[in-house]
Write an enzyme that holds these catalytic residues in place. Structure first.
Site, PDB file in Angstrom:
ATOM      1  N   THR A 126       0.816  -1.219   0.000  1.00 52.91           N
ATOM      2  CA  THR A 126       0.000   0.000   0.000  1.00 52.91           C
ATOM      3  C   THR A 126       0.853   1.274   0.000  1.00 52.91           C
ATOM      4  OG1 THR A 126      -1.534   1.245   1.402  1.00 52.91           O
ATOM      5  CG2 THR A 126      -0.104  -0.290   2.541  1.00 52.91           C
ATOM      6  N   GLU A 128       0.331   3.560   1.911  1.00 55.56           N
ATOM      7  CA  GLU A 128       0.375   4.041   3.304  1.00 55.56           C
ATOM      8  C   GLU A 128       1.721   3.798   3.970  1.00 55.56           C
ATOM      9  OE1 GLU A 128      -2.752   3.582   5.987  1.00 55.56           O
ATOM     10  OE2 GLU A 128      -4.323   3.836   4.500  1.00 55.56           O
ATOM     11  N   ASN A 179      -5.531   4.256  -2.878  1.00 57.92           N
ATOM     12  CA  ASN A 179      -6.871   3.780  -2.478  1.00 57.92           C
ATOM     13  C   ASN A 179      -7.674   3.247  -3.663  1.00 57.92           C
ATOM     14  OD1 ASN A 179      -6.124   5.626  -0.210  1.00 57.92           O
ATOM     15  ND2 ASN A 179      -8.172   5.031   0.473  1.00 57.92           N
ATOM     16  N   ASN A 249     -11.877  14.240   0.763  1.00 58.74           N
ATOM     17  CA  ASN A 249     -12.988  13.349   1.124  1.00 58.74           C
ATOM     18  C   ASN A 249     -14.350  14.034   0.982  1.00 58.74           C
ATOM     19  OD1 ASN A 249     -11.167  11.322   1.720  1.00 58.74           O
ATOM     20  ND2 ASN A 249     -11.075  11.813   3.898  1.00 58.74           N
ATOM     21  N   ARG A 273     -10.072  10.802  12.926  1.00 54.72           N
ATOM     22  CA  ARG A 273      -9.349   9.547  13.187  1.00 54.72           C
ATOM     23  C   ARG A 273      -8.035   9.884  13.885  1.00 54.72           C
ATOM     24  NH1 ARG A 273      -8.064   6.126   7.809  1.00 54.72           N
ATOM     25  NH2 ARG A 273     -10.016   5.073   8.241  1.00 54.72           N
TER      26      ARG A 273
HETATM   27  P1  NAD Z   1     -10.134  -6.884   2.355  1.00 60.05           P
HETATM   28  O1  NAD Z   1     -10.117  -6.577   3.814  1.00 60.05           O
HETATM   29  O2  NAD Z   1     -11.351  -6.567   1.568  1.00 60.05           O
HETATM   30  O3  NAD Z   1      -9.842  -8.442   2.136  1.00 60.05           O
HETATM   31  C1  NAD Z   1      -8.852  -9.133   2.854  1.00 60.05           C
HETATM   32  C2  NAD Z   1      -9.071 -10.625   2.618  1.00 60.05           C
HETATM   33  O4  NAD Z   1      -8.028 -11.341   3.281  1.00 60.05           O
HETATM   34  C3  NAD Z   1     -10.402 -11.166   3.185  1.00 60.05           C
HETATM   35  O5  NAD Z   1     -11.020 -12.021   2.257  1.00 60.05           O
HETATM   36  C4  NAD Z   1      -9.982 -11.928   4.449  1.00 60.05           C
HETATM   37  O6  NAD Z   1     -10.856 -12.981   4.770  1.00 60.05           O
HETATM   38  C5  NAD Z   1      -8.594 -12.424   4.039  1.00 60.05           C
HETATM   39  N1  NAD Z   1      -7.726 -12.666   5.194  1.00 60.05           N
HETATM   40  C6  NAD Z   1      -7.464 -11.829   6.236  1.00 60.05           C
HETATM   41  N2  NAD Z   1      -6.623 -12.417   7.114  1.00 60.05           N
HETATM   42  C7  NAD Z   1      -6.330 -13.645   6.601  1.00 60.05           C
HETATM   43  C8  NAD Z   1      -5.504 -14.714   7.033  1.00 60.05           C
HETATM   44  N3  NAD Z   1      -4.805 -14.642   8.170  1.00 60.05           N
HETATM   45  N4  NAD Z   1      -5.426 -15.814   6.244  1.00 60.05           N
HETATM   46  C9  NAD Z   1      -6.133 -15.906   5.101  1.00 60.05           C
HETATM   47  N5  NAD Z   1      -6.944 -14.935   4.649  1.00 60.05           N
HETATM   48  C10 NAD Z   1      -7.035 -13.809   5.389  1.00 60.05           C
HETATM   49  O7  NAD Z   1      -8.846  -6.184   1.767  1.00 60.05           O
HETATM   50  P2  NAD Z   1      -8.599  -5.424   0.382  1.00 60.05           P
HETATM   51  O8  NAD Z   1      -9.034  -4.026   0.522  1.00 60.05           O
HETATM   52  O9  NAD Z   1      -9.105  -6.258  -0.729  1.00 60.05           O
HETATM   53  O10 NAD Z   1      -6.988  -5.402   0.361  1.00 60.05           O
HETATM   54  C11 NAD Z   1      -6.257  -6.477  -0.222  1.00 60.05           C
HETATM   55  C12 NAD Z   1      -4.781  -6.162  -0.134  1.00 60.05           C
HETATM   56  O11 NAD Z   1      -4.494  -4.938  -0.821  1.00 60.05           O
HETATM   57  C13 NAD Z   1      -4.277  -5.953   1.298  1.00 60.05           C
HETATM   58  O12 NAD Z   1      -2.999  -6.517   1.404  1.00 60.05           O
HETATM   59  C14 NAD Z   1      -4.194  -4.444   1.458  1.00 60.05           C
HETATM   60  O13 NAD Z   1      -3.201  -4.091   2.392  1.00 60.05           O
HETATM   61  C15 NAD Z   1      -3.838  -4.030   0.047  1.00 60.05           C
HETATM   62  N6  NAD Z   1      -4.269  -2.677  -0.361  1.00 60.05           N
HETATM   63  C16 NAD Z   1      -5.583  -2.323  -0.298  1.00 60.05           C
HETATM   64  C17 NAD Z   1      -5.971  -1.063  -0.780  1.00 60.05           C
HETATM   65  C18 NAD Z   1      -7.419  -0.614  -0.764  1.00 60.05           C
HETATM   66  O14 NAD Z   1      -7.690   0.532  -1.101  1.00 60.05           O
HETATM   67  N7  NAD Z   1      -8.387  -1.470  -0.416  1.00 60.05           N
HETATM   68  C19 NAD Z   1      -5.017  -0.193  -1.299  1.00 60.05           C
HETATM   69  C20 NAD Z   1      -3.677  -0.592  -1.320  1.00 60.05           C
HETATM   70  C21 NAD Z   1      -3.328  -1.852  -0.875  1.00 60.05           C
HETATM   71  O1  DAU Z   2      -4.181   4.071   0.752  1.00 52.51           O
HETATM   72  C1  DAU Z   2      -4.403   2.706   0.649  1.00 52.51           C
HETATM   73  C2  DAU Z   2      -5.217   2.242   1.826  1.00 52.51           C
HETATM   74  O2  DAU Z   2      -6.545   2.721   1.599  1.00 52.51           O
HETATM   75  C3  DAU Z   2      -5.232   0.731   2.014  1.00 52.51           C
HETATM   76  O3  DAU Z   2      -3.927   0.298   2.280  1.00 52.51           O
HETATM   77  C4  DAU Z   2      -6.175   0.347   3.165  1.00 52.51           C
HETATM   78  O4  DAU Z   2      -6.255  -1.069   3.294  1.00 52.51           O
HETATM   79  C5  DAU Z   2      -7.550   0.882   2.832  1.00 52.51           C
HETATM   80  O5  DAU Z   2      -8.460   0.607   3.892  1.00 52.51           O
HETATM   81  C6  DAU Z   2      -7.483   2.381   2.589  1.00 52.51           C
HETATM   82  O6  DAU Z   2      -7.168   3.105   3.820  1.00 52.51           O
HETATM   83  P1  DAU Z   2      -7.879   4.499   4.175  1.00 52.51           P
HETATM   84  O7  DAU Z   2      -7.761   4.737   5.601  1.00 52.51           O
HETATM   85  O8  DAU Z   2      -7.408   5.545   3.238  1.00 52.51           O
HETATM   86  O9  DAU Z   2      -9.384   4.100   3.723  1.00 52.51           O
HETATM   87  P2  DAU Z   2     -10.795   4.362   4.431  1.00 52.51           P
HETATM   88  O10 DAU Z   2     -11.830   3.898   3.455  1.00 52.51           O
HETATM   89  O11 DAU Z   2     -10.862   3.821   5.802  1.00 52.51           O
HETATM   90  O12 DAU Z   2     -10.855   5.944   4.533  1.00 52.51           O
HETATM   91  C7  DAU Z   2     -10.691   6.775   3.384  1.00 52.51           C
HETATM   92  C8  DAU Z   2     -10.732   8.230   3.852  1.00 52.51           C
HETATM   93  O13 DAU Z   2     -12.054   8.516   4.334  1.00 52.51           O
HETATM   94  C9  DAU Z   2      -9.803   8.504   5.012  1.00 52.51           C
HETATM   95  O14 DAU Z   2      -9.259   9.811   4.884  1.00 52.51           O
HETATM   96  C10 DAU Z   2     -10.696   8.435   6.233  1.00 52.51           C
HETATM   97  C11 DAU Z   2     -12.033   8.925   5.693  1.00 52.51           C
HETATM   98  N1  DAU Z   2     -13.224   8.351   6.373  1.00 52.51           N
HETATM   99  C12 DAU Z   2     -13.323   7.000   6.438  1.00 52.51           C
HETATM  100  C13 DAU Z   2     -14.391   6.393   7.075  1.00 52.51           C
HETATM  101  C14 DAU Z   2     -14.512   4.880   7.172  1.00 52.51           C
HETATM  102  C15 DAU Z   2     -14.202   9.179   6.902  1.00 52.51           C
HETATM  103  O15 DAU Z   2     -14.124  10.431   6.816  1.00 52.51           O
HETATM  104  N2  DAU Z   2     -15.274   8.592   7.510  1.00 52.51           N
HETATM  105  C16 DAU Z   2     -15.400   7.238   7.653  1.00 52.51           C
HETATM  106  O16 DAU Z   2     -16.402   6.763   8.247  1.00 52.51           O
END
Ligand code: NAD
Ligand code: DAU
Length: 342
Positions: A126, A128, A179, A249, A273
């Protein structure tokens, strides 16, 4: 290029399931195994059609469990590790599970990638890990400066990957994306939470002054970049993935309200947060040099994404109520216990 067989950990989550769907559609000859422990975030409904059709072999198991990992990884040419604890707010409440899965789980996968001599191990990380930006664009050499327990645990996983590439020559590559948004994202996250709350006529809880920025990428653009890095990336290298589409946001919340077309919801500013990263900013020239470019326009993709949640109300209502677990129990539990789901 198609891979002969891939293991996708976390393939029942948001990005993992979109990745599995893309690979199943575009690479009909690739064998796909999903290993997922189905935490609160894992939802078999996201890929149930592919499991039912025999297109995906599903293994319920934990990436921290050596026996489950060895069994699932045997025969895999490429491993994609999407499995992680991912929600920043949860990590602020309790970080132990993040360290266990994102660091210890990654270490366990790497050990088997080494032993089983996989041709490629892809760690999904990520933006982050670089921490909050003061306006500077981070490239892959920028220092790691995580701002919360989630991103610290992702740093731990990334560093272990780089150590395995250097020490044991495990063919690791790491992707760090901004994100993601799109279908099948858990409703705890910003865009699905605000979209579904708006549909329910509930308030939209915006943290702080609402001017924190996130650089949104459509999930399928990220999935394409990940597949390309698996194919063309260099062992031991990191690839940032971002489109340069930073949005405050507040603006995204307003866009959601517009697309949902509801007037009975309102944006409510709530306590910020803890340690809230103001913005992330990435340079992504390296992945572009491999031949990647995003295909999706943010405005169109946002409209389509909101539409998906409008049209799939049953999906998110089951996630919000926890009833998707009953769905899993009903459809798959016996089959999986007998080891017959594939
Ligand atoms: P998500 O939370 O939607 O899904 C995570 C999945 O991993 C779930 O299906 C959960 O059951 C599985 N999991 C969790 N712990 C586990 C374990 N110990 N063993 C096996 N399975 C397990 O997550 P996502 O948003 O799809 O993110 C996927 C990957 O991408 C993560 O590594 C996250 O750090 C990375 N990432 C996400 C974002 C984003 O915006 N969502 C951005 C950048 C990177
Ligand atoms: O940047 C990549 C990351 O993006 C991933 O690595 C993480 O797994 C993924 O969860 C995401 O993290 P964020 O903290 O950026 O995502 P989130 O959806 O939680 O929040 C996005 C923005 O919105 C952040 O600035 C916080 C704000 N927010 C979020 C929630 C849930 C709010 O203002 N209100 C809320 O209720």
């Amino acid at each position: 290029m198609s891979f002969t067989s891939i293991l996708v950990t976390g393939g029942a989550g948001f990005i993992g399931s979109n990745f599995v769907r893309m690979m199943a559609r575009e690479h009909p000859d690739t064998k796909i195994t999903v290993l997922d422990s189905l935490t609160y975030a894992g939802n078999l409904e996201n890929i149930s059609d592919l499991i039912d059709a025999g297109r995906v072999r599903f293994v319920k198991g934990d990436i921290r469990d050596p026996i489950a990992v060895r069994a699932a990884m045997s025969g895999a040419e490429v491993v994609f590790n999407f499995a992680a604890e991912t929600h920043v707010d949860r990590s602020i409440e309790e970080a132990a599970s993040f360290i266990e899965t994102d660091v210890q789980g990654t270490y366990n996968l790497l050990n088997f990638a080494r032993e089983l001599k996989v041709a490629r191990y892809v760690q999904i990380s990520t933006d982050e890990v670089y921490g909050s930006s003061d306006g500077t664009d981070f490239d892959e050499e920028s220092p790691l400066k995580p701002g919360n327990p989630y991103s610290a645990s992702k740093c731990g996983g990334d560093l272990m990957c780089l150590a395995f590439a250097n020490t044991y020559k495990v063919p690791v590559v790491i992707t760090r994306s901004s994100n993601n948004f799109g279908p099948y994202q858990h409703v705890e996250k910003f865009i699905p939470l605000f979209t579904t709350n708006a549909m329910e006529g509930k308030d939209l809880p915006l943290y702080g002054d609402g001017m924190h920025q996130r650089d949104w990428i459509y999930v399928e653009d990220n999935c394409r970049a990940i597949a390309l890095v698996a194919e063309k990336g260099k062992t031991g290298e990191v690839y940032n993935i971002a489109v340069g589409n930073s949005q405050p946001n507040l603006r995204v919340a307003e866009l959601i309200l517009k697309h949902v077309g509801k007037t009975d919801s309102r944006i409510v500013f709530i306590e910020d947060r803890k340690g809230h990263d103001r913005m992330y900013k990435l340079k992504a020239e390296k992945v572009r040099k491999l031949g990647w470019q995003p295909r999706t326009d943010f405005a169109d993709a946002m409209e389509q994404t909101v539409k998906w949640y409008v049209q799939n109300r049953g999906w998110w209502e089951r996630v919000k109520s926890g009833a998707f677990r009953e769905y899993y129990e009903k459809h798959y539990k016996d089959k999986l216990a007998r080891g017959k789901a594939k």
